[in-house]
Motif scaffolding. Sequence first.
Motif, PDB file in Angstrom:
ATOM      1  N   TYR A  22       0.833  -1.206   0.000  1.00 42.21           N
ATOM      2  CA  TYR A  22       0.000   0.000   0.000  1.00 42.21           C
ATOM      3  C   TYR A  22       0.870   1.259   0.000  1.00 42.21           C
ATOM      4  O   TYR A  22       0.607   2.202  -0.749  1.00 42.21           O
ATOM      5  CB  TYR A  22      -0.963   0.029   1.191  1.00 42.21           C
ATOM      6  N   GLU A  25       2.089   1.926  -3.392  1.00 47.21           N
ATOM      7  CA  GLU A  25       1.006   2.401  -4.266  1.00 47.21           C
ATOM      8  C   GLU A  25       0.791   3.905  -4.154  1.00 47.21           C
ATOM      9  O   GLU A  25       0.441   4.554  -5.137  1.00 47.21           O
ATOM     10  CB  GLU A  25      -0.310   1.704  -3.911  1.00 47.21           C
ATOM     11  N   VAL A  26       0.962   4.455  -2.956  1.00 45.74           N
ATOM     12  CA  VAL A  26       0.714   5.885  -2.752  1.00 45.74           C
ATOM     13  C   VAL A  26       2.015   6.694  -2.663  1.00 45.74           C
ATOM     14  O   VAL A  26       2.016   7.840  -2.219  1.00 45.74           O
ATOM     15  CB  VAL A  26      -0.193   6.143  -1.523  1.00 45.74           C
ATOM     16  N   SER A  53       3.723  11.717  -1.304  1.00 45.42           N
ATOM     17  CA  SER A  53       2.552  10.836  -1.294  1.00 45.42           C
ATOM     18  C   SER A  53       1.460  11.368  -2.211  1.00 45.42           C
ATOM     19  O   SER A  53       1.236  12.580  -2.296  1.00 45.42           O
ATOM     20  CB  SER A  53       2.003  10.722   0.131  1.00 45.42           C
ATOM     21  N   THR A  54       0.790  10.445  -2.866  1.00 49.44           N
ATOM     22  CA  THR A  54      -0.339  10.825  -3.719  1.00 49.44           C
ATOM     23  C   THR A  54      -1.615  11.032  -2.899  1.00 49.44           C
ATOM     24  O   THR A  54      -2.631  11.444  -3.449  1.00 49.44           O
ATOM     25  CB  THR A  54      -0.592   9.747  -4.798  1.00 49.44           C
ATOM     26  N   GLN A  55      -1.548  10.746  -1.589  1.00 50.32           N
ATOM     27  CA  GLN A  55      -2.695  10.902  -0.692  1.00 50.32           C
ATOM     28  C   GLN A  55      -2.291  11.778   0.499  1.00 50.32           C
ATOM     29  O   GLN A  55      -1.182  11.655   1.004  1.00 50.32           O
ATOM     30  CB  GLN A  55      -3.162   9.538  -0.162  1.00 50.32           C
ATOM     31  N   PRO A  56      -3.201  12.621   0.979  1.00 48.14           N
ATOM     32  CA  PRO A  56      -2.896  13.385   2.189  1.00 48.14           C
ATOM     33  C   PRO A  56      -2.827  12.466   3.413  1.00 48.14           C
ATOM     34  O   PRO A  56      -3.367  11.350   3.390  1.00 48.14           O
ATOM     35  CB  PRO A  56      -4.059  14.374   2.312  1.00 48.14           C
ATOM     36  N   GLU A  58      -4.340  12.279   6.259  1.00 49.87           N
ATOM     37  CA  GLU A  58      -5.601  11.758   6.810  1.00 49.87           C
ATOM     38  C   GLU A  58      -6.109  10.562   6.005  1.00 49.87           C
ATOM     39  O   GLU A  58      -6.628   9.596   6.571  1.00 49.87           O
ATOM     40  CB  GLU A  58      -6.681  12.850   6.835  1.00 49.87           C
ATOM     41  N   ILE A  59      -5.966  10.636   4.688  1.00 49.61           N
ATOM     42  CA  ILE A  59      -6.474   9.567   3.813  1.00 49.61           C
ATOM     43  C   ILE A  59      -5.630   8.311   3.952  1.00 49.61           C
ATOM     44  O   ILE A  59      -6.150   7.209   4.139  1.00 49.61           O
ATOM     45  CB  ILE A  59      -6.534  10.029   2.338  1.00 49.61           C
ATOM     46  N   PHE A  60      -4.284   8.447   3.851  1.00 47.44           N
ATOM     47  CA  PHE A  60      -3.480   7.221   3.925  1.00 47.44           C
ATOM     48  C   PHE A  60      -3.476   6.650   5.341  1.00 47.44           C
ATOM     49  O   PHE A  60      -3.379   5.440   5.524  1.00 47.44           O
ATOM     50  CB  PHE A  60      -2.083   7.363   3.297  1.00 47.44           C
ATOM     51  N   ASP A  62      -6.166   6.681   7.367  1.00 50.09           N
ATOM     52  CA  ASP A  62      -7.435   5.948   7.427  1.00 50.09           C
ATOM     53  C   ASP A  62      -7.353   4.633   6.668  1.00 50.09           C
ATOM     54  O   ASP A  62      -7.861   3.603   7.118  1.00 50.09           O
ATOM     55  CB  ASP A  62      -8.580   6.789   6.860  1.00 50.09           C
ATOM     56  N   LYS A  63      -6.701   4.641   5.505  1.00 47.35           N
ATOM     57  CA  LYS A  63      -6.574   3.427   4.700  1.00 47.35           C
ATOM     58  C   LYS A  63      -5.728   2.387   5.430  1.00 47.35           C
ATOM     59  O   LYS A  63      -6.067   1.195   5.439  1.00 47.35           O
ATOM     60  CB  LYS A  63      -5.975   3.754   3.332  1.00 47.35           C
TER      61      LYS A  63
END
Length: 89
Positions: A22, A25-26, A53-56, A58-60, A62-63
Amino acid sequence: MKCIITVLGTDKVGIIAKVCNYLAEVNINILDISQTIVGGYFNMMMIVDATNSTQPLEIFSDKLETIGKELGVTITVQHEDIFNCMHRI
């Protein structure tokens, strides 16, 4: 931005693979990693660079928490500054 990721729970096949896949991926780079298994309990701590990162955060975060629930482990993510403040003596 550096973050500290911790993974705690009962050892099973695929924990490291799932988390690391994961992160790749990000576009989060693992700078340092330590893992131990004691009495069947898994403990991993990672220092990562999430600058690109391609995600902020908070998003990564949570994932990773969701991935942890799927694996039956607890995954937490802390920004390096917060981690350092919490562990200052």
